[in-house]
Write an enzyme that holds these catalytic residues in place. Structure first.
Site, PDB file in Angstrom:
ATOM      1  N   ASP A 201      28.789  56.775 -29.555  1.00  0.00           N
ATOM      2  CA  ASP A 201      29.603  57.498 -28.574  1.00  0.00           C
ATOM      3  C   ASP A 201      30.909  56.746 -28.311  1.00  0.00           C
ATOM      4  O   ASP A 201      31.482  56.166 -29.238  1.00  0.00           O
ATOM      5  CB  ASP A 201      28.796  57.685 -27.282  1.00  0.00           C
ATOM      6  N   HIS A 236      32.256  58.930 -21.381  1.00  0.00           N
ATOM      7  CA  HIS A 236      31.187  59.785 -21.904  1.00  0.00           C
ATOM      8  C   HIS A 236      29.982  58.970 -22.366  1.00  0.00           C
ATOM      9  O   HIS A 236      28.832  59.309 -22.075  1.00  0.00           O
ATOM     10  CB  HIS A 236      31.719  60.641 -23.045  1.00  0.00           C
ATOM     11  N   ASN A 335      28.917  73.256 -27.655  1.00  0.00           N
ATOM     12  CA  ASN A 335      29.317  73.761 -26.347  1.00  0.00           C
ATOM     13  C   ASN A 335      30.192  75.007 -26.404  1.00  0.00           C
ATOM     14  O   ASN A 335      30.845  75.344 -25.411  1.00  0.00           O
ATOM     15  CB  ASN A 335      30.078  72.670 -25.578  1.00  0.00           C
ATOM     16  N   SER A 397      25.940  67.761 -24.688  1.00  0.00           N
ATOM     17  CA  SER A 397      26.048  66.303 -24.767  1.00  0.00           C
ATOM     18  C   SER A 397      25.160  65.624 -23.745  1.00  0.00           C
ATOM     19  O   SER A 397      24.720  64.494 -23.938  1.00  0.00           O
ATOM     20  CB  SER A 397      27.501  65.869 -24.515  1.00  0.00           C
TER      21      SER A 397
END
Length: 533
Positions: A201, A236, A335, A397
């Site tokens: 990430d 994130h 998404n 996510s």
């Protein structure tokens, strides 16, 4: 071989009809301490276990997939140098022209990454020794903006976020609804130290007071331009880490397994602006996770399947990670809220995760298609954030780390069971949502840690009834007494886990016979005790 070790890679290069040997060294990397950051901390440069080129700046065009029409080379107008993945037969690296620049690769996944012309790539692809695919770009999967995401909350008021943040001034610690929804608190985390979760990430806020530190490692090396994995200027990666492992310490929030002895490995593949990463680098990142002993890998990234489709290199790699390396890879389903395939979640050997809201309804943002495997909480998930803070985030996510965390939690109690069996147990134990059985919106259903634990405790990963006497069945193999788990694991290993179980047992019979064991006895006993008939 591990990225932290120096590697000398040999390739044969054609020069004026003669073969010349080229030798280059891979720089050493450090998985615990990050060197000083370069000016441009993280870029999507090709680099893995082989070679890398620090001066090459990546391009971000929309790239075609492979050469669909191989009847003729591309025209001269298409001869701009591009980045290609050349996958070769194990131990048989291809002969490359002098004009091809080697950018990276993976010896364990049998590919190299080169920059060359489409014409040369076409010629290399037209052999039986290798196949060539154009390297493609993965994007960071942005969460849904908080204001929009609040529409998906059980309380439809934007004030929910502000009031919940205010609650933190009153309540010492918050248990996010997702932790209870997946029944994580009903499974003990006492054995979690025997599992390791790798997070690919934007990094990890190492000094966050609500995140573990003692068993956390990370990668800093040529794969991410030696970026410091202990930093996360985006937030994130820290948010994902909190969903999995936020501590139970009377402050902030708690994660799936809130223990200081939780093992995480961090790969900061994206920089603070969450730029793109090459497919070859994503594979290399997963391999890095495998090399340091990770059992579960979480990725909240993807690429749109339209126009490009699946890459054979990726298909082979993710199949190897699950079936040979015994590692579960979990990825966000996407998404865009439509039926688009997003890779790597759309690969069969990766668990693709859809998102649901607090009322167990489908998240409006969550992609729905035949590759969705399972669902998890993804709407308005409250978790850790950069600079020691906390934030609500929405998206698949956020759903993916719930599944990764549950997989590690359940697996910690049955570490002798294979990744394939753990994957099956998660699917067969999921709470059915939507239409009966598997569907494109929720996959097999909502992940349920306690239900998965229960069926494994009964010896039934398929959820079709307990195996009979599976814990009592033993037979002599070599110098040791073996049981059901050994048969399942070794039999599947022998056949690459692609065959019907009865075909697998016939193979086992043959091997047992050669070892002096009554094969028919093992076959009949195993049918009755180790596998559902």
């Amino acid at each position: 071989m591990h990225l932290s070790k120096g590697i000398i890679s040999f390739f044969f290069i054609v020069t004026k009809g003669k073969l010349a040997k080229s030798t280059q060294k891979h720089p050493k990397s450090n998985t615990s301490a990050a060197p000083t950051k370069p000016a441009n901390p993280v870029t999507a440069r090709g680099t893995t276990e082989l070679l890398y080129n620090k001066t090459l700046e990546p391009e971000y065009p929309v790239l075609p997939h492979v050469f669909e029409d191989q009847s003729k080379p591309l025209s001269n107008s298409d001869q701009k140098l591009k980045r290609f993945i050349i996958t070769y037969k194990k131990g048989n690296a291809p002969i490359l022209p002098l004009s091809a620049s080697i950018l990276g690769g993976s010896t364990k996944n049998n590919f190299i990454v080169v920059e060359t012309s489409p014409e040369m790539a076409f010629l290399l692809n037209d052999t039986d020794k290798a196949y060539v695919e154009e390297d493609v770009l993965y994007s960071f999967m942005d969460p849904i903006p908080p204001i929009i995401a609040m529409e998906d909350a059980t309380n439809h008021s934007i004030g929910v976020q502000h009031s919940r943040l205010l609650d933190m001034l009153i309540e010492p610690e918050i248990v996010p609804y997702g932790i209870e929804m997946v029944n994580a608190s009903r499974v003990s985390a006492a054995r979690i130290k025997n599992r390791k979760v790798c997070i690919i990430d934007t990094g990890y806020t190492y000094d966050h007071e609500d995140l573990p530190k003692s068993q956390i490692t990370g990668y800093s090396g040529p794969l991410n331009s030696f970026a410091n994995w202990k930093e996360d200027g985006h937030g994130h990666g820290t948010n994902v880490a909190g969903i999995i492992a936020a501590l139970k310490n009377d402050i902030g929030v708690v994660g799936i397994h809130p223990a200081e002895n939780m093992s995480l490995h961090i790969i900061r593949i994206f920089n603070d602006e969450a730029k793109q990463a090459w497919a070859s680098d994503v594979i290399a990142s997963v391999q890095e996770c495998v090399d340091v002993g990770s059992n579960v890998i979480n990725m909240s990234l993807g690429r749109h399947g339209g126009g490009k489709g699946a890459l054979q290199t990726e298909i082979d790699a993710y199949k190897k990670f699950l079936n040979e390396d015994n590692v579960i890879v979990v990825a966000a389903a996407g998404n865009t809220g439509d039926n688009t395939f997003w890779y790597p979640a759309a690969y069969d050997d990766v668990i693709g995760v859809a998102g649901v809201a607090a009322d167990k309804e489908r998240g409006y943002y969550s992609c729905h298609n035949s590759k969705v495997d399972i669902a998890a909480p993804g709407s308005n998930i409250f978790s850790t954030w950069k600079y020691g803070g906390y934030q609500y985030s929405t998206g698949t996510s956020m759903a993916a780390p719930h599944v990764a965390g549950v997989a590690a939690l359940v697996w910690s109690h049955f570490k002798e069971i294979s990744a394939v069996e753990i994957k099956k147990s998660l699917f067969s134990s999921a709470e059915d949502l939507g239409s009966q059985g598997r569907d494109d919106f929720f996959g097999h259903g909502l992940v349920n840690a306690k239900a998965a634990y229960d069926i494994l405790a009964q010896g039934d990963s398929d959820g079709r009834g307990s195996y009979r006497n599976d814990r009592d069945f033993r037979f002599k193999f070599g110098k040791k007494n073996r049981g059901c788990w050994f048969l399942k694991w070794t039999t599947d290993r022998w056949l690459r886990k692609n065959n019907d179980i009865y075909q697998a047992m016939k193979s086992l019979n043959s091997k047992c016979f050669r070892k002096g064991i009554d094969g028919d006895f093992v076959y009949e006993r195993c049918k009755k005790s180790c596998f559902t008939i």
